[in-house]
Design an enzyme around this catalytic site. Structure first.
Site: not given
Ligand SMILES: *Cc1c(COP(=O)(O)O)cnc(C)c1O
Length: 358
Positions: A35, A130, A253, A301
């Site tokens: 992802k 969640r 800055y 930046m």
């Molecule tokens: C992102 C995610 C993972 C991977 O998590 P890591 O901590 O990067 O290994 C596993 N399961 C779900 C449902 C996730 O959203």
């Protein structure tokens, strides 16, 4: 010429890290989590280095379709499932496994007109709060899913909130065991932290993300020592300028840095618009010309400043490593009060990326 900054990806490290996951979870199949554009590394650049994985897990339907168009035939899991009823014909056509985590998804899937039933991951909310069905609802939801002609194989999924810290997994694990009594299906529970530190959670499919990219799930560099995991991304740049300052001079800055003695400082071609965290305080570690030093003043930046006191030989065009093989992204993240995950995901699109094998 472009600016001298680049992100260098060691694709051998990525394949190596997948092997390390297999070593840690030898009986489980592996969903490689890609992802967020493969945690900022670029999905198109890296997926082939993970091709011995058993499946890819991601969020975006377009990424799933991209992989199918590239010829990927093994499973693809949508970690949040589908978002509109109109996504379902695409899930059907591209043979995607979907998470089902709420009542709307289950009802919508049951009503859909599909060519072939879909495999689903039924998600239990075991305390993360969640996504997922409640513990009490789970058995009934499973039976409902099992009865649907649109659903083929069902796998149970849940996610740990504290696999990376001292709270651990025990409470959630017990909850899962109790809520899923009698639900006789394969299970997928373990993220990176659970893969490394809680082998009882491995079950049938593990879901590594961060460790594939060679960073630590809990942000402590030391936790990866002796695992065999190697960093994939290195962020490199150069010194654009050197300033020799008297005592009492201000840098950058807001005059955040004030020299106490005469000193040389270097100006690095890297700033927050490249993805370097603006909130990294002065003192954040950085390597200049092979020597460990630290940042000074505020990150701008396009530039940041470093103390050249430990590296008097450094000059204009000296090489800089912001994080990577010699300076862990976890250390830089810790100094900036964040985690390696955020730094790699935030790599800016303007930074050129170079891939290599070792
Ligand atoms: C992102 C995610 C993972 C991977 O998590 P890591 O901590 O990067 O290994 C596993 N399961 C779900 C449902 C996730 O959203």
């Amino acid at each position: 010429m472009p600016r001298p900054i680049s992100a260098i990806l060691n694709l051998s490290a990525l394949s190596n890290n997948l092997k390390v996951v297999r070593h840690y979870a030898p009986k489980a199949k592996i969903w490689s989590v890609i992802k967020a554009n493969a945690y900022g590394h670029g999905l198109a650049r890296v997926w082939q280095s993970l091709a011995t994985t058993d499946g890819f897990a991601l969020l975006d339907l377009n990424d799933a379709i991209f992989l199918r168009e590239q010829g990927w035939q093994k499973p693809i899991l949508l970690l949040e499932g589908f978002f509109e009823a109109s996504d379902l014909p695409l899930l059907d056509r591209y043979r995607l496994t979907t998470t089902v985590h709420n009542a709307w998804q289950l009802a919508t899937l049951k009503k859909a007109k599909l060519e072939t039933p879909l495999d689903i991951y039924l998600k239990l909310n075991s305390g993360m709060n969640r996504l997922g069905f409640s513990g009490e609802a789970m058995y009934k939801i499973w039976q409902e899913a099992k009865a649907s002609n649109n659903i083929s194989k069902i796998t149970l999924m849940s996610h740990f909130a504290n696999a990376d810290n001292t709270v651990g997994i025990q409470d959630q694990y017990t909850f899962i065991e109790e809520s899923c009594k009698g639900i006789l299906v394969e299970r997928s529970l373990a993220n990176s932290a659970a893969i490394l530190w809680h082998p009882s959670t491995h079950y049938d499919w593990v879901r590594p993300g961060i460790i594939l990219y060679g960073a630590s799930p809990n942000g402590h560099v030391t936790t990866l020592k002796d695992t065999g995991l190697r960093p994939v991304m290195s962020l490199h740049s150069k010194l654009l300028a050197v300033q020799t300052l008297e005592a009492g001079a201000d840098v950058g800055y807001g005059n955040c840095y004030h020299t106490k003695t005469a000193m040389r400082i270097g100006i690095v071609a890297c700033g927050y618009a490249d993805g370097y965290p603006r909130h990294a305080p002065q003192g954040t570690p950085i390597i200049v010309d092979g020597i460990l030093t630290h940042t000074i003043g505020a990150v701008s930046m396009d530039m940041l400043a470093v103390d050249l006191t430990p590296c008097p030989q450094a000059g204009i065009n000296s090489k800089v490593e912001l994080w990577g093989e010699n300076l862990s992204i976890d250390e830089v993240a810790a100094a900036a009060n964040t985690i390696g995950y955020e730094l790699m995901c935030a790599l800016a699109a303007r930074v050129p990326v170079v891939s290599h094998l070792d």
